[in-house]
Design a protein around this motif. Structure first.
Motif, PDB file in Angstrom:
ATOM      1  N   SER A 178       0.839  -1.201   0.000  1.00  0.00           N
ATOM      2  CA  SER A 178       0.000   0.000   0.000  1.00  0.00           C
ATOM      3  C   SER A 178       0.874   1.251   0.000  1.00  0.00           C
ATOM      4  N   ALA A 179       0.260   2.392  -0.289  1.00  0.00           N
ATOM      5  CA  ALA A 179       0.991   3.663  -0.320  1.00  0.00           C
ATOM      6  C   ALA A 179       1.572   3.992   1.045  1.00  0.00           C
ATOM      7  N   TRP A 180       0.812   3.736   2.114  1.00  0.00           N
ATOM      8  CA  TRP A 180       1.314   4.040   3.454  1.00  0.00           C
ATOM      9  C   TRP A 180       2.447   3.103   3.846  1.00  0.00           C
ATOM     10  N   GLU A 181       2.361   1.841   3.440  1.00  0.00           N
ATOM     11  CA  GLU A 181       3.461   0.909   3.705  1.00  0.00           C
ATOM     12  C   GLU A 181       4.737   1.374   3.010  1.00  0.00           C
ATOM     13  N   ARG A 182       4.622   1.842   1.781  1.00  0.00           N
ATOM     14  CA  ARG A 182       5.808   2.311   1.059  1.00  0.00           C
ATOM     15  C   ARG A 182       6.431   3.528   1.731  1.00  0.00           C
ATOM     16  N   LEU A 183       5.595   4.368   2.332  1.00  0.00           N
ATOM     17  CA  LEU A 183       6.094   5.578   2.968  1.00  0.00           C
ATOM     18  C   LEU A 183       6.705   5.302   4.336  1.00  0.00           C
ATOM     19  N   VAL A 184       6.090   4.409   5.110  1.00  0.00           N
ATOM     20  CA  VAL A 184       6.435   4.244   6.523  1.00  0.00           C
ATOM     21  C   VAL A 184       7.357   3.057   6.800  1.00  0.00           C
ATOM     22  N   VAL A 185       7.164   1.933   6.102  1.00  0.00           N
ATOM     23  CA  VAL A 185       7.866   0.702   6.462  1.00  0.00           C
ATOM     24  C   VAL A 185       9.379   0.772   6.248  1.00  0.00           C
ATOM     25  N   PRO A 186       9.883   1.193   5.073  1.00  0.00           N
ATOM     26  CA  PRO A 186      11.346   1.272   4.945  1.00  0.00           C
ATOM     27  C   PRO A 186      11.974   2.197   5.981  1.00  0.00           C
ATOM     28  N   ALA A 187      11.264   3.275   6.321  1.00  0.00           N
ATOM     29  CA  ALA A 187      11.780   4.193   7.339  1.00  0.00           C
ATOM     30  C   ALA A 187      11.843   3.523   8.700  1.00  0.00           C
ATOM     31  N   PHE A 188      10.897   2.619   8.989  1.00  0.00           N
ATOM     32  CA  PHE A 188      10.907   1.898  10.259  1.00  0.00           C
ATOM     33  C   PHE A 188      12.203   1.105  10.418  1.00  0.00           C
ATOM     34  N   VAL A 189      12.598   0.394   9.377  1.00  0.00           N
ATOM     35  CA  VAL A 189      13.839  -0.395   9.422  1.00  0.00           C
ATOM     36  C   VAL A 189      15.049   0.530   9.455  1.00  0.00           C
ATOM     37  N   TYR A 190      14.994   1.627   8.718  1.00  0.00           N
ATOM     38  CA  TYR A 190      16.074   2.629   8.707  1.00  0.00           C
ATOM     39  C   TYR A 190      16.289   3.197  10.109  1.00  0.00           C
ATOM     40  N   PHE A 191      15.214   3.576  10.792  1.00  0.00           N
ATOM     41  CA  PHE A 191      15.335   4.131  12.146  1.00  0.00           C
ATOM     42  C   PHE A 191      15.841   3.074  13.130  1.00  0.00           C
ATOM     43  N   PHE A 192      15.379   1.828  12.960  1.00  0.00           N
ATOM     44  CA  PHE A 192      15.852   0.748  13.837  1.00  0.00           C
ATOM     45  C   PHE A 192      17.358   0.575  13.679  1.00  0.00           C
ATOM     46  N   GLY A 193      17.825   0.580  12.435  1.00  0.00           N
ATOM     47  CA  GLY A 193      19.263   0.454  12.199  1.00  0.00           C
ATOM     48  C   GLY A 193      20.045   1.635  12.734  1.00  0.00           C
ATOM     49  N   GLN A 194      19.430   2.794  12.766  1.00  0.00           N
ATOM     50  CA  GLN A 194      20.105   3.963  13.325  1.00  0.00           C
ATOM     51  C   GLN A 194      20.255   3.825  14.837  1.00  0.00           C
ATOM     52  N   LEU A 195      19.242   3.278  15.487  1.00  0.00           N
ATOM     53  CA  LEU A 195      19.322   3.048  16.936  1.00  0.00           C
ATOM     54  C   LEU A 195      20.286   1.915  17.277  1.00  0.00           C
ATOM     55  N   TYR A 196      20.240   0.850  16.476  1.00  0.00           N
ATOM     56  CA  TYR A 196      21.057  -0.339  16.728  1.00  0.00           C
ATOM     57  C   TYR A 196      21.823  -0.686  15.442  1.00  0.00           C
ATOM     58  N   PRO A 197      22.907   0.017  15.162  1.00  0.00           N
ATOM     59  CA  PRO A 197      23.652  -0.259  13.924  1.00  0.00           C
ATOM     60  C   PRO A 197      24.066  -1.722  13.830  1.00  0.00           C
ATOM     61  N   PHE A 198      23.684  -2.366  12.734  1.00  0.00           N
ATOM     62  CA  PHE A 198      23.924  -3.797  12.602  1.00  0.00           C
ATOM     63  C   PHE A 198      25.410  -4.139  12.708  1.00  0.00           C
ATOM     64  N   ARG A 199      26.259  -3.298  12.151  1.00  0.00           N
ATOM     65  CA  ARG A 199      27.698  -3.583  12.216  1.00  0.00           C
ATOM     66  C   ARG A 199      28.187  -3.625  13.657  1.00  0.00           C
ATOM     67  N   ARG A 200      27.673  -2.744  14.493  1.00  0.00           N
ATOM     68  CA  ARG A 200      28.074  -2.753  15.907  1.00  0.00           C
ATOM     69  C   ARG A 200      27.522  -3.973  16.628  1.00  0.00           C
ATOM     70  N   VAL A 201      26.281  -4.328  16.329  1.00  0.00           N
ATOM     71  CA  VAL A 201      25.713  -5.531  16.931  1.00  0.00           C
ATOM     72  C   VAL A 201      26.583  -6.739  16.608  1.00  0.00           C
ATOM     73  N   ASN A 202      27.085  -6.800  15.381  1.00  0.00           N
ATOM     74  CA  ASN A 202      27.815  -7.976  14.911  1.00  0.00           C
ATOM     75  C   ASN A 202      29.294  -7.967  15.262  1.00  0.00           C
ATOM     76  N   SER A 203      29.760  -6.891  15.858  1.00  0.00           N
ATOM     77  CA  SER A 203      31.161  -6.797  16.247  1.00  0.00           C
ATOM     78  C   SER A 203      31.377  -7.403  17.631  1.00  0.00           C
ATOM     79  N   ALA A 204      32.379  -8.255  17.746  1.00  0.00           N
ATOM     80  CA  ALA A 204      32.675  -8.877  19.039  1.00  0.00           C
ATOM     81  C   ALA A 204      33.178  -7.856  20.046  1.00  0.00           C
TER      82      ALA A 204
END
Length: 393
Positions: A178-204
């Motif tokens: 849907s139009a709202w999914e296209r607007l909101v969903v990618p940003a949801f994952v983008y903001f999550f990655g900003q809070l918890y950067p995947f590279r840092r999570v994966n670094s020992a």
């Protein structure tokens, strides 16, 4: 410089730091680690908490039943007091499609101090532990897996004590129809990655820990060491809490984007997406008015100030404000483009990220208002008056 210019320069400074100093959160290259098939495939128990999931179960459960896994594997679906015959539907799907063995559990209403999902996980994991599996796959009822998903996850986890991971989690690709999914969903994952950067999570070497609750492969020994799920029984943001518990107990955590794991749950209206975000946003801020105020100011400075200072600077002839605001907006747009590509979307919505961020700001404020009215963290007929975000102990 004018006050407007200072605001624009401040926003640009933050964006330069986010671009270079926040774990390259905007990149989308964190995918499953290199695959290395084990000499002996470990046993796996798949635990699926399900509450009123009859709408999506026909699209998700068959993908688990048909997993092409060389080792021993079985599924435990926990019917969490569903009113739409979720449990019966699961059994009928198992009879129709065959595949991995399926057990349906019905533990009843959660005890005081437990969220519904974690109560369901508790009983599913307890039943699974009786089989003594090497791994537990915790996956939501709306998540569909490609046939080799379990094989890929286990191979990526590797051998314990040999550079392997105790928890491997994939951020399932959410629906963007849907139009709202296209607007909101990618940003949801983008903001999550900003809070918890995947590279840092994966670094020992990093202390950052996070997971995506829709797809979590967990080593059973690690779950026992971390006392899961009992240690996080009140957590609404259970995936981050789970990862932190595993990390604190000495386990290694990996988190990345999925290529072959997808959510089939539709969020066609803005209201549906609003409820998804607002139910837990204030819990993430630990129900703190001070953190809420700081978050609102931060979102305004980082996401709203660039376009506003560009327009205001151009209108008033403030060249510094216009240039700094425009540059910050350009950097923001550039960092959002990889996420849109990952979601197979056109790039023209990237400059609209400030508007989407404004929606998230309103959702966060609404989450706090609902909490103070005693209706916070409401989900599928249950309300948790004061849940925990990600407990520290």
């Amino acid at each position: 410089m004018s006050a407007l210019a200072w605001i624009a320069v401040g926003s640009l400074t933050v964006w330069v730091w986010l671009l270079l100093g926040q774990g390259f959160f905007w990149r989308t290259d964190q995918r499953l680690p290199a695959r290395r098939e084990p000499a002996r495939w470990p046993s796996v128990a798949v635990v699926v908490p399900a509450r009123d999931e009859a709408e999506v179960l026909p699209m998700s459960l068959p993908s688990l039943l048909s997993q092409d896994y060389p080792g021993a594997a079985e599924i435990f679906l926990v019917d969490d007091c569903s009113e739409d015959r979720t449990g019966e539907l699961a059994l009928s799907l198992s009879e129709r499609f065959g595949g991995l063995p399926l057990t349906v559990l019905a533990p009843g209403e959660p005890e005081a101090g437990w969220t519904g999902k974690l109560w369901a996980l508790r009983h599913g994991m307890a039943a699974a532990r009786e089989r003594r599996p090497d791994f537990l796959l915790l996956t939501d009822a709306d998540i569909a897996h490609e046939p080799d998903s379990l094989r890929e996850l286990v191979a990526a986890a590797g051998a314990e004590g040999d550079g392997g991971f105790d928890l491997v989690s994939q951020m399932a690709r959410l629906r963007v129809t849907s139009a709202w999914e296209r607007l909101v969903v990618p940003a949801f994952v983008y903001f999550f990655g900003q809070l918890y950067p995947f590279r840092r999570v994966n670094s020992a070497r990093s202390r950052t820990a996070a997971a995506a609750g829709g797809c979590v492969l967990l080593r059973t020994e690690a779950a026992d060491r971390a006392r899961l799920p009992d240690a996080i029984r009140q957590a609404v943001i259970d995936d981050v809490s789970l990862a932190r518990a595993v990390s604190r107990s000495g386990g290694r955590v990996w988190l990345g984007l999925a290529d072959r794991v997808e959510s089939v749950r539709p969020y066609p209206r803005l209201l549906d997406l609003w409820r998804m975000v607002s139910r837990s946003a204030y819990a993430q801020l630990r129900h703190s008015p001070a953190l809420l105020a700081g978050t609102v100011l931060g979102l305004a400075l980082v996401y709203l100030a660039p376009p506003l200072t560009l327009v205001a600077g151009a209108a008033t002839g403030d060249a510094v404000a216009a240039a700094a605001g425009g540059t910050a907006w350009a950097v923001m747009t550039g960092t959002y483009a990889p996420m849109l590509r990952y979601y197979r979307q056109p790039l023209w919505p990237a400059p609209l990220l400030p508007f989407t961020a404004f929606l998230y700001l309103l959702m966060t404020v609404d989450s706090a208002v609902l909490h103070h009215r005693g209706r916070g963290a409401a989900w599928k007929g249950r309300t948790y008056a004061r849940p925990e975000a990600a407990p520290e102990s």
